[in-house]
Scaffold this active site. Sequence first.
Site, mmCIF file in Angstrom:
data_model
loop_
_atom_site.group_PDB
_atom_site.id
_atom_site.type_symbol
_atom_site.label_atom_id
_atom_site.label_comp_id
_atom_site.label_asym_id
_atom_site.label_seq_id
_atom_site.Cartn_x
_atom_site.Cartn_y
_atom_site.Cartn_z
ATOM 1 N N ARG A 1 6.740 -11.240 5.438
ATOM 2 C CA ARG A 1 6.114 -10.864 6.527
ATOM 3 C C ARG A 1 6.700 -12.136 7.568
ATOM 4 O O ARG A 1 6.941 -13.100 7.159
ATOM 5 C CB ARG A 1 4.496 -11.072 6.584
ATOM 6 C CG ARG A 1 3.960 -9.948 5.845
ATOM 7 C CD ARG A 1 2.449 -10.081 5.957
ATOM 8 N NE ARG A 1 1.962 -9.361 4.929
ATOM 9 C CZ ARG A 1 0.665 -9.048 4.704
ATOM 10 N NH1 ARG A 1 -0.289 -10.012 5.245
ATOM 11 N NH2 ARG A 1 -0.069 -8.324 3.782
ATOM 12 N N HIS B 1 -5.287 -1.158 -5.041
ATOM 13 C CA HIS B 1 -5.808 -0.215 -4.202
ATOM 14 C C HIS B 1 -6.673 0.652 -5.093
ATOM 15 O O HIS B 1 -6.241 1.083 -6.090
ATOM 16 C CB HIS B 1 -4.676 0.648 -3.515
ATOM 17 C CG HIS B 1 -3.682 -0.170 -2.596
ATOM 18 N ND1 HIS B 1 -2.710 -1.016 -2.795
ATOM 19 C CD2 HIS B 1 -4.120 -0.607 -1.550
ATOM 20 C CE1 HIS B 1 -2.333 -1.641 -1.722
ATOM 21 N NE2 HIS B 1 -3.261 -1.565 -0.793
ATOM 22 N N GLN C 1 1.065 -11.307 -3.547
ATOM 23 C CA GLN C 1 -0.315 -10.680 -3.431
ATOM 24 C C GLN C 1 -0.841 -10.257 -4.584
ATOM 25 O O GLN C 1 -0.259 -9.628 -5.494
ATOM 26 C CB GLN C 1 -0.722 -9.742 -2.415
ATOM 27 C CG GLN C 1 -0.331 -10.051 -1.058
ATOM 28 C CD GLN C 1 -0.715 -9.001 0.016
ATOM 29 O OE1 GLN C 1 -0.229 -7.983 -0.249
ATOM 30 N NE2 GLN C 1 -1.600 -9.089 0.853
ATOM 31 N N CYS D 1 0.687 -1.295 -0.011
ATOM 32 C CA CYS D 1 -0.046 -0.004 -0.113
ATOM 33 C C CYS D 1 0.810 1.314 0.153
ATOM 34 O O CYS D 1 0.619 2.019 -0.829
ATOM 35 C CB CYS D 1 -1.055 0.012 1.240
ATOM 36 S SG CYS D 1 -0.896 -1.323 2.661
ATOM 37 N N HIS E 1 -8.471 -1.523 -0.187
ATOM 38 C CA HIS E 1 -7.602 -2.257 -0.572
ATOM 39 C C HIS E 1 -8.107 -3.628 -0.729
ATOM 40 O O HIS E 1 -9.071 -3.903 -0.128
ATOM 41 C CB HIS E 1 -6.484 -2.370 0.834
ATOM 42 C CG HIS E 1 -5.483 -3.408 1.092
ATOM 43 N ND1 HIS E 1 -4.279 -3.154 0.962
ATOM 44 C CD2 HIS E 1 -5.640 -4.714 0.757
ATOM 45 C CE1 HIS E 1 -3.628 -4.417 1.070
ATOM 46 N NE2 HIS E 1 -4.519 -5.315 1.073
ATOM 47 N N ASP F 1 -2.710 -7.840 -5.448
ATOM 48 C CA ASP F 1 -2.938 -6.629 -4.627
ATOM 49 C C ASP F 1 -3.552 -5.410 -5.789
ATOM 50 O O ASP F 1 -3.006 -5.454 -6.477
ATOM 51 C CB ASP F 1 -1.711 -5.990 -3.729
ATOM 52 C CG ASP F 1 -2.115 -5.550 -2.685
ATOM 53 O OD1 ASP F 1 -3.213 -5.284 -2.170
ATOM 54 O OD2 ASP F 1 -1.192 -4.976 -1.944
ATOM 55 N N LYS G 1 -14.570 -4.198 6.616
ATOM 56 C CA LYS G 1 -14.157 -5.026 5.403
ATOM 57 C C LYS G 1 -15.011 -6.144 5.125
ATOM 58 O O LYS G 1 -15.589 -6.660 5.994
ATOM 59 C CB LYS G 1 -12.694 -5.571 5.782
ATOM 60 C CG LYS G 1 -12.631 -6.643 6.988
ATOM 61 C CD LYS G 1 -11.254 -7.482 7.094
ATOM 62 C CE LYS G 1 -11.610 -8.164 8.329
ATOM 63 N NZ LYS G 1 -10.172 -8.994 8.683
#
Length: 599
Positions: free
Chosen positions: A323, A345, A341, A294, A472, A343, A426
């Site tokens: 992570r 945004h 990911q 992000c 996200h 991912d 979420k």
Amino acid sequence: MFKQADYLNSPLYKIRHSAAHVMAQAVLEMFPTGKIAIGPPIEDGFYYDFDLPRALTPEDLKAIENRMRNIIKKRHTFARRELSAAEAKALFADQPYKIELIEGLEAGGLDDNGNPLPAGEHPVISTFKHDTFEDLCKGPHVENLGKINPRALKLLSIAGAYWRGDEHRQQLQRIYGTAWEKPEELKIYLRRLEEAKKRDHRKLGKELGLFSTDADNLGGGLVLWHPKGGLIRHLTEEFCKNEHLANGYDMVYSPHIGKSTLWETSGHLGFYKENMYSPIDIDGQEYYLKPMNCPFHILMYKSERRSYRDFPFRFAEWGTVYRYERSGVLHGLLRVRGFTQDDAHHFCRQDQMPEEIDFVLNFCLHILRSFGFETFKAYLSTQPPEKSVGDEQQWRAAEAALEAALQRADIPYEIDEGGGAFYGPKIDLKINDAIGREWQLSTIQFDFNLPERFDLNYIGQDGREHRPYMVHRALLGSMERFFGVLVEHFAGAFPVWLSPVQAIFIPIADRHIAYAEKMAAQLRAAGLRVEVDAGSDRMGNKIRKAQKQKIPYMLIVGDKEVEDGAVSVRLRNGQDLGPQPVAELQALILDTVAKKGTV
RNA sequence: GCCCUUGUAGCUCAGCAGGUAGAGCACUUCCUUGGUAAGGAAGAGGUCACCGGUUCAAGUCCGGUCGAGGGCUCCA
């Protein structure tokens, strides 16, 4: 997954709850000084936690199970009684865990298992007694032990578990067991466990040459994608990226590391540090491996003055993040330390927000359906009661948009009241796999925190600065986990478009190899992935090998086929399609690929 | 990270009361050219996870380290 309310009132729940009590009695008979903690029914079974003078062994499990059968045989009845906190404490004077639970009940707000009670529920202290064993419990139980079928009961495993799930507190020994109404149901359940074992992506990953992990030489939680797994990932990404581009996303890329100041601004060094790796020193500056993408996408957003005219922005990236995960939680592809990911945004104006949410949920479902997942369950998490950022009105609007999108998409959902992160509500989307297991893949999360921290804005129609909404989302979640789930879902028999080898020629004798090669070349030219097994095995063994590799089409060629310009088609599901003209077979396979079908 | 279990050929596993390793599959070579899930023979392949200790002698006993599996907490 079971429906919570239905399960609570089912005979099965009572059987398991009662079996847990019987197990506790059996264990205390063997260890008179043992301390008992809690023992609730769970999905497919029950457990009980104990604090015992020594570690339990698998042989103990057998002994406990036998004792349980003997206790059950006596068909004792369950007797419930209510008592005061003082009476209860006296009764459980030598059971410190029970004392703690009673204190929780006394203070209110916690049930007999130490879980929070719904607001307004009044805790009553009650016990259930059968034979010599009386346990703090609100029930319900079977009327008498005769309702428990001793042949539909089995203890499964011993595991460590912390008292109240808190690693700073006493570690207890947990015994897991399962119980059913009928022995046949137990058998079916055990078969289900076997089936799950057969589908284990770690096992299939090795057998099918998909991926490997190597904690010794590579490092724990890191994955090597082998050629066949890599191909499937490539096909997955290729398909998804094209769908993204066709649906208004921009593909972006960002580096693996970023300056410490970036992570300070984003707040990750504040609230996410325990999941981040140690910094790297570059010219006296600290850089961190990214645990999320992000902040980079936000910097892209901030790189220009944004106008209300240009919204929405959809920045997508197959971003590889790292992570820290505790060594004990690593698990194949499903829990790793480095993963990619899918991912993205979204940044949008307030007036676009509901539409944007609607879009992203539908896009998500479209992608998941393309991979053969049909059953979904959504969990909508709303504003947590304690700390959270953003104003009331934003939260309500976002929650409403999420719920409206779920309703329009017509998928079942549950609301996890107060379960959202501090930065926004979420939706977590779970899929059901081929044998009914739930897996969480997708997540769609609002973020009221980062736009604030990075002071994101755009110029509105009024010429003034406004704060955009930021969402996200990850659809497949991570490529690693998704692939692991995919392997288990299909048990390694991927749909044809994803099969690393789509067809294999099996020449019966060496004189058929040339023909097989020629036909294979023809199919390859049509875009199919085809091999020829030119080995010296007999046809039967070649079929066996192909079958074990779960290759969808086995193409047998012998004298007859060469003569007719055909191939005999055997499908991996065992079906024999007999001789087919090569051109027709090619059309058949291509059609199945196009439809993302399987055989 | 913690608890329990566990670590022998590429894979699945034997190996006993301590005496210096074995099977099947896979692999290589040769023979076989066979119609829908294993043709035959031979061969190659292991410092028994690593380090240390006990012992005349350790894969086998003891301690430690690392890894794996099942859980606990957390999560894509």
